[in-house]
Write a protein that holds these residues in place. Sequence first.
Motif, PDB file in Angstrom:
ATOM      1  N   ILE A 152     117.807 -88.303 -27.970  1.00 21.63           N
ATOM      2  CA  ILE A 152     116.552 -87.837 -28.557  1.00 21.63           C
ATOM      3  C   ILE A 152     115.500 -88.872 -28.175  1.00 21.63           C
ATOM      4  N   ALA A 153     114.624 -88.550 -27.249  1.00 19.80           N
ATOM      5  CA  ALA A 153     113.692 -89.536 -26.700  1.00 19.80           C
ATOM      6  C   ALA A 153     112.528 -89.806 -27.663  1.00 19.80           C
ATOM      7  N   ALA A 154     111.689 -90.757 -27.279  1.00 16.92           N
ATOM      8  CA  ALA A 154     110.632 -91.261 -28.158  1.00 16.92           C
ATOM      9  C   ALA A 154     109.709 -90.156 -28.661  1.00 16.92           C
ATOM     10  N   ARG A 155     109.447 -90.206 -29.962  1.00 11.37           N
ATOM     11  CA  ARG A 155     108.507 -89.316 -30.649  1.00 11.37           C
ATOM     12  C   ARG A 155     108.898 -87.840 -30.608  1.00 11.37           C
ATOM     13  N   ALA A 156     110.127 -87.547 -30.257  1.00 16.68           N
ATOM     14  CA  ALA A 156     110.593 -86.161 -30.346  1.00 16.68           C
ATOM     15  C   ALA A 156     110.774 -85.783 -31.814  1.00 16.68           C
ATOM     16  N   THR A 157     110.632 -84.490 -32.119  1.00 19.74           N
ATOM     17  CA  THR A 157     110.793 -83.982 -33.480  1.00 19.74           C
ATOM     18  C   THR A 157     111.866 -82.909 -33.497  1.00 19.74           C
ATOM     19  N   ILE A 158     112.856 -83.085 -34.368  1.00 17.55           N
ATOM     20  CA  ILE A 158     113.938 -82.113 -34.537  1.00 17.55           C
ATOM     21  C   ILE A 158     113.798 -81.518 -35.931  1.00 17.55           C
ATOM     22  N   LEU A 159     113.661 -80.208 -36.010  1.00 16.38           N
ATOM     23  CA  LEU A 159     113.427 -79.563 -37.302  1.00 16.38           C
ATOM     24  C   LEU A 159     114.718 -79.066 -37.940  1.00 16.38           C
ATOM     25  N   ARG A 160     114.585 -78.654 -39.174  1.00 13.61           N
ATOM     26  CA  ARG A 160     115.693 -78.231 -40.033  1.00 13.61           C
ATOM     27  C   ARG A 160     116.616 -77.236 -39.349  1.00 13.61           C
ATOM     28  N   GLY A 161     117.919 -77.380 -39.589  1.00 14.11           N
ATOM     29  CA  GLY A 161     118.881 -76.393 -39.135  1.00 14.11           C
ATOM     30  C   GLY A 161     119.261 -76.468 -37.672  1.00 14.11           C
ATOM     31  N   ALA A 172     110.645 -86.930 -24.502  1.00 14.33           N
ATOM     32  CA  ALA A 172     109.647 -87.562 -25.376  1.00 14.33           C
ATOM     33  C   ALA A 172     108.622 -86.552 -25.862  1.00 14.33           C
ATOM     34  N   THR A 173     108.290 -86.612 -27.134  1.00  7.93           N
ATOM     35  CA  THR A 173     107.289 -85.806 -27.852  1.00  7.93           C
ATOM     36  C   THR A 173     107.665 -84.331 -27.984  1.00  7.93           C
ATOM     37  N   THR A 174     108.857 -83.949 -27.579  1.00 10.25           N
ATOM     38  CA  THR A 174     109.262 -82.544 -27.651  1.00 10.25           C
ATOM     39  C   THR A 174     109.494 -82.109 -29.095  1.00 10.25           C
ATOM     40  N   LEU A 175     109.044 -80.897 -29.435  1.00  8.34           N
ATOM     41  CA  LEU A 175     109.298 -80.291 -30.734  1.00  8.34           C
ATOM     42  C   LEU A 175     110.443 -79.296 -30.579  1.00  8.34           C
ATOM     43  N   VAL A 176     111.532 -79.514 -31.340  1.00  7.80           N
ATOM     44  CA  VAL A 176     112.718 -78.658 -31.227  1.00  7.80           C
ATOM     45  C   VAL A 176     112.920 -77.915 -32.541  1.00  7.80           C
ATOM     46  N   GLY A 183     124.563 -80.252 -22.740  1.00  5.87           N
ATOM     47  CA  GLY A 183     124.128 -80.603 -21.404  1.00  5.87           C
ATOM     48  C   GLY A 183     122.741 -80.132 -21.007  1.00  5.87           C
ATOM     49  N   THR A 184     121.990 -79.580 -21.962  1.00  2.32           N
ATOM     50  CA  THR A 184     120.659 -79.037 -21.653  1.00  2.32           C
ATOM     51  C   THR A 184     119.592 -80.116 -21.799  1.00  2.32           C
ATOM     52  N   ILE A 185     118.576 -80.042 -20.937  1.00  6.83           N
ATOM     53  CA  ILE A 185     117.415 -80.931 -21.044  1.00  6.83           C
ATOM     54  C   ILE A 185     116.220 -80.096 -21.475  1.00  6.83           C
ATOM     55  N   VAL A 186     115.583 -80.491 -22.582  1.00  8.36           N
ATOM     56  CA  VAL A 186     114.366 -79.809 -23.032  1.00  8.36           C
ATOM     57  C   VAL A 186     113.233 -80.834 -23.068  1.00  8.36           C
ATOM     58  N   CYS A 187     112.073 -80.442 -22.557  1.00 12.13           N
ATOM     59  CA  CYS A 187     110.949 -81.371 -22.442  1.00 12.13           C
ATOM     60  C   CYS A 187     109.667 -80.719 -22.932  1.00 12.13           C
TER      61      CYS A 187
END
Length: 208
Positions: A152-161, A172-176, A183-187
């Motif tokens: 989980i890179a810098a300033r990323a946000t992982i939400l409930r559930g 970095a900075t990604t909202l999930v 194995g997936t990359i999300v940016c």
Amino acid sequence: MWTLHNRGPDRRRDGLAAEFMRDLAGFTGAGYDKGRSLFIQALWVVVSRAVVERIWCPPVLRVRILRLFGSSIGNNVLIRDRVRIHWPWKLHVGDSTWIGVDAWLLNLEPIRIGSNVCISQQAFLCTGSHSMESATFEFDNAPIRVHDGAWIAARATILRGVTIGRGAVVGATTLVFKDVPDGTIVCAPASVAVPNAASSLATDGTGQ
């Protein structure tokens, strides 16, 4: 108390946008179990602010204190200073995991982090939310799971559930807000270069 307004096509639901006046005074917090007595909650807040989050607190001591308050933490775990953990008894961490400076684990519900995970600086894992359909804005919380080898890179946000899969990377900075498969990359969207206005004027011959 419900009030219906026609606010245009971007706010429509079945031809009308449904909107209601919130009654926050009626909030009950139903369904949220803090997991410990008020005394233990208060004691944790004091110890966390006074010791655990401080830069002078050795990482080994930080982990020991978290375990005393009910965290399940594996071996060779590095938790840096200024990491905020809402309720330590709702934190589970595997082996050889890193949690960086200023990360915030808002674990109203359990956060389970696997082994060899890196949670970078200022990442935000948030198990808490509220129901938009509730007039009294009741909780809509859910746990978060981060599987082995994820980053989980810098300033990323992982939400409930949300579940982050094995070896997945959250840029970095990604909202999930939904699960990330193994194995997936999300940016987050990358920045776009915009030509300098002065340079454009010079090239099209209209500059003075």
